[in-house]
Design a protein around this motif. Sequence first.
Motif, PDB file in Angstrom:
ATOM      1  N   ALA A   1      41.894  55.974  34.836  1.00 15.47           N
ATOM      2  CA  ALA A   1      43.012  55.369  34.102  1.00 15.47           C
ATOM      3  C   ALA A   1      42.941  53.854  34.217  1.00 15.47           C
ATOM      4  O   ALA A   1      43.001  53.296  35.326  1.00 15.47           O
ATOM      5  CB  ALA A   1      44.342  55.873  34.663  1.00 15.47           C
ATOM      6  N   LEU A   2      42.804  53.191  33.081  1.00 15.95           N
ATOM      7  CA  LEU A   2      42.739  51.733  33.047  1.00 15.95           C
ATOM      8  C   LEU A   2      43.881  51.183  32.201  1.00 15.95           C
ATOM      9  O   LEU A   2      44.389  51.850  31.302  1.00 15.95           O
ATOM     10  CB  LEU A   2      41.406  51.273  32.436  1.00 15.95           C
ATOM     11  CG  LEU A   2      40.127  51.660  33.179  1.00 15.95           C
ATOM     12  CD1 LEU A   2      38.903  51.263  32.354  1.00 15.95           C
ATOM     13  CD2 LEU A   2      40.069  51.008  34.561  1.00 15.95           C
ATOM     14  N   ASN A   3      44.255  49.933  32.485  1.00 17.43           N
ATOM     15  CA  ASN A   3      45.226  49.244  31.641  1.00 17.43           C
ATOM     16  C   ASN A   3      44.480  48.412  30.598  1.00 17.43           C
ATOM     17  O   ASN A   3      43.236  48.364  30.613  1.00 17.43           O
ATOM     18  CB  ASN A   3      46.174  48.387  32.497  1.00 17.43           C
ATOM     19  CG  ASN A   3      45.447  47.287  33.262  1.00 17.43           C
ATOM     20  OD1 ASN A   3      44.391  46.810  32.841  1.00 17.43           O
ATOM     21  ND2 ASN A   3      46.004  46.876  34.392  1.00 17.43           N
ATOM     22  N   PRO A   4      45.177  47.754  29.678  1.00 19.03           N
ATOM     23  CA  PRO A   4      44.472  46.998  28.630  1.00 19.03           C
ATOM     24  C   PRO A   4      43.562  45.898  29.157  1.00 19.03           C
ATOM     25  O   PRO A   4      42.619  45.488  28.460  1.00 19.03           O
ATOM     26  CB  PRO A   4      45.615  46.418  27.791  1.00 19.03           C
ATOM     27  CG  PRO A   4      46.747  47.374  27.979  1.00 19.03           C
ATOM     28  CD  PRO A   4      46.639  47.824  29.397  1.00 19.03           C
ATOM     29  N   ALA A   5      43.813  45.421  30.385  1.00 24.32           N
ATOM     30  CA  ALA A   5      42.950  44.402  30.985  1.00 24.32           C
ATOM     31  C   ALA A   5      41.736  45.018  31.673  1.00 24.32           C
ATOM     32  O   ALA A   5      40.970  44.315  32.336  1.00 24.32           O
ATOM     33  CB  ALA A   5      43.754  43.570  31.984  1.00 24.32           C
ATOM     34  N   LEU A   6      41.559  46.329  31.497  1.00 23.83           N
ATOM     35  CA  LEU A   6      40.455  47.088  32.097  1.00 23.83           C
ATOM     36  C   LEU A   6      40.499  47.064  33.621  1.00 23.83           C
ATOM     37  O   LEU A   6      39.477  47.096  34.298  1.00 23.83           O
ATOM     38  CB  LEU A   6      39.099  46.590  31.581  1.00 23.83           C
ATOM     39  CG  LEU A   6      38.897  46.598  30.067  1.00 23.83           C
ATOM     40  CD1 LEU A   6      37.460  46.278  29.709  1.00 23.83           C
ATOM     41  CD2 LEU A   6      39.312  47.939  29.461  1.00 23.83           C
ATOM     42  N   GLN A   7      41.708  47.034  34.142  1.00 23.21           N
ATOM     43  CA  GLN A   7      41.922  47.161  35.584  1.00 23.21           C
ATOM     44  C   GLN A   7      42.479  48.545  35.873  1.00 23.21           C
ATOM     45  O   GLN A   7      43.113  49.168  35.020  1.00 23.21           O
ATOM     46  CB  GLN A   7      42.902  46.091  36.071  1.00 23.21           C
ATOM     47  CG  GLN A   7      42.402  44.663  35.862  1.00 23.21           C
ATOM     48  CD  GLN A   7      43.496  43.636  36.105  1.00 23.21           C
ATOM     49  OE1 GLN A   7      44.672  43.905  35.874  1.00 23.21           O
ATOM     50  NE2 GLN A   7      43.099  42.448  36.567  1.00 23.21           N
ATOM     51  N   LEU A   8      42.264  49.010  37.088  1.00 20.34           N
ATOM     52  CA  LEU A   8      42.756  50.328  37.479  1.00 20.34           C
ATOM     53  C   LEU A   8      44.274  50.396  37.337  1.00 20.34           C
ATOM     54  O   LEU A   8      44.999  49.551  37.869  1.00 20.34           O
ATOM     55  CB  LEU A   8      42.356  50.621  38.930  1.00 20.34           C
ATOM     56  CG  LEU A   8      42.845  51.955  39.510  1.00 20.34           C
ATOM     57  CD1 LEU A   8      42.227  53.132  38.775  1.00 20.34           C
ATOM     58  CD2 LEU A   8      42.512  52.032  41.005  1.00 20.34           C
ATOM     59  N   ASP A   9      44.737  51.395  36.605  1.00 18.63           N
ATOM     60  CA  ASP A   9      46.168  51.657  36.469  1.00 18.63           C
ATOM     61  C   ASP A   9      46.519  52.709  37.517  1.00 18.63           C
ATOM     62  O   ASP A   9      46.402  53.909  37.283  1.00 18.63           O
ATOM     63  CB  ASP A   9      46.468  52.165  35.056  1.00 18.63           C
ATOM     64  CG  ASP A   9      47.959  52.355  34.799  1.00 18.63           C
ATOM     65  OD1 ASP A   9      48.698  52.606  35.766  1.00 18.63           O
ATOM     66  OD2 ASP A   9      48.365  52.268  33.631  1.00 18.63           O
ATOM     67  N   GLU A  10      46.947  52.242  38.682  1.00 12.78           N
ATOM     68  CA  GLU A  10      47.136  53.152  39.817  1.00 12.78           C
ATOM     69  C   GLU A  10      48.191  54.209  39.522  1.00 12.78           C
ATOM     70  O   GLU A  10      48.022  55.385  39.875  1.00 12.78           O
ATOM     71  CB  GLU A  10      47.521  52.358  41.073  1.00 12.78           C
ATOM     72  CG  GLU A  10      47.714  53.244  42.284  1.00 12.78           C
ATOM     73  CD  GLU A  10      47.933  52.467  43.568  1.00 12.78           C
ATOM     74  OE1 GLU A  10      48.731  52.951  44.403  1.00 12.78           O
ATOM     75  OE2 GLU A  10      47.321  51.392  43.747  1.00 12.78           O
TER      76      GLU A  10
END
Length: 353
Positions: free
Chosen positions: A28-37
């Motif tokens: 699961a990633l957010n729009p910034a391509l960081q982990l969406d915990e």
Amino acid sequence: MNSYPTITDRAVHSLLMQGTVIPAHPLALNPALQLDERMQRQLTRYYISTGAGGIAIGVHTTQFEIRNKGIDLLEPVLRLAAEEISLAKPDRPFLKVAGICGPTAQAIEEARLAVKYGYHLGLLSMGGLRHETEAALLDRAWAVAEVIPLFGFYLQPAVGGRLLSYDFWRAFADIPNVYAIKVAAFNRYQTLDVVRAVAASVRRNEIALYTGNDDNIVADLLTPYRFTIQGEAVEKRFVGGLLGHWAVWTSKAVALLQEVKECLSNNGIGMEDLLAKGIGTTDVNAVLFDAKNEFHGCIPGIHEVLRRQGLLQGRYCLNKAEELSPGQMEEIDRVYASYPAFNDDAFVQQFLT
């Protein structure tokens, strides 16, 4: 002689051998391509809630790029999944399978990380090692087996795997703590190589076969593989699945496996309907996995379904070039409309409320 780690939890071992649904856990990633915990944890809880028997994480569906320097998400995803399983306290055994990749030193390091977070098995990929001889791959497997019990993995060449011979799998089956093998060759001949090799091993009854053949899920689960080994009649079956396809509509996958088991225990009653359902499943998989474009859109295809259900924010991949292929969205619309009984949207809606 070396002592190899084993699965000490008898209920977990029994579940593995009897066969269960093991979805390959996405990232699961957010729009910034960081982990969406938050969404990552929610996905794990979803899989637990469906009645699945475990998860596999750090695998192809989790995106191999999680291992890249500067991204470094392998440990976080292993940790988060282990934490959520612990917090959920499932009232049944639940398998934790960690993907293991790379040359021997990397694979050993990843196996140690999996052990740190309490994973029962390491799914040992041969992907990306096409330059290695089969003898070297076997040496690597033996080395990793000293750290964690093994779940073998035959990954198709189209997504980074390599062809492996009958002799390789025959030798692999002799590793004392190989408990299962996932066959994702997407090829009948290569699938047969693995099943025949396991059937020929003295460890045949200690190794569970799991289908990863997303193009042939139901038929794999229904088919008896029968051989004559040194004058003895031997039968092996696929008992469950470890599948990227089962990362979506997972509660229906749990029901499907139960339907297969009931069919087999009732002299094949309902087999024709199951085979027909298998063709529908393959049609859906061809679309989600983007088979006609050599699987380019397979991870975005999975993500799109999870996005529609509210289980992911979007189709975001660490590799920005990974997106749906032209026409794939329309094909997803088609299979959604063609097979309404296959989706578990109502289950997910209830889960999210």
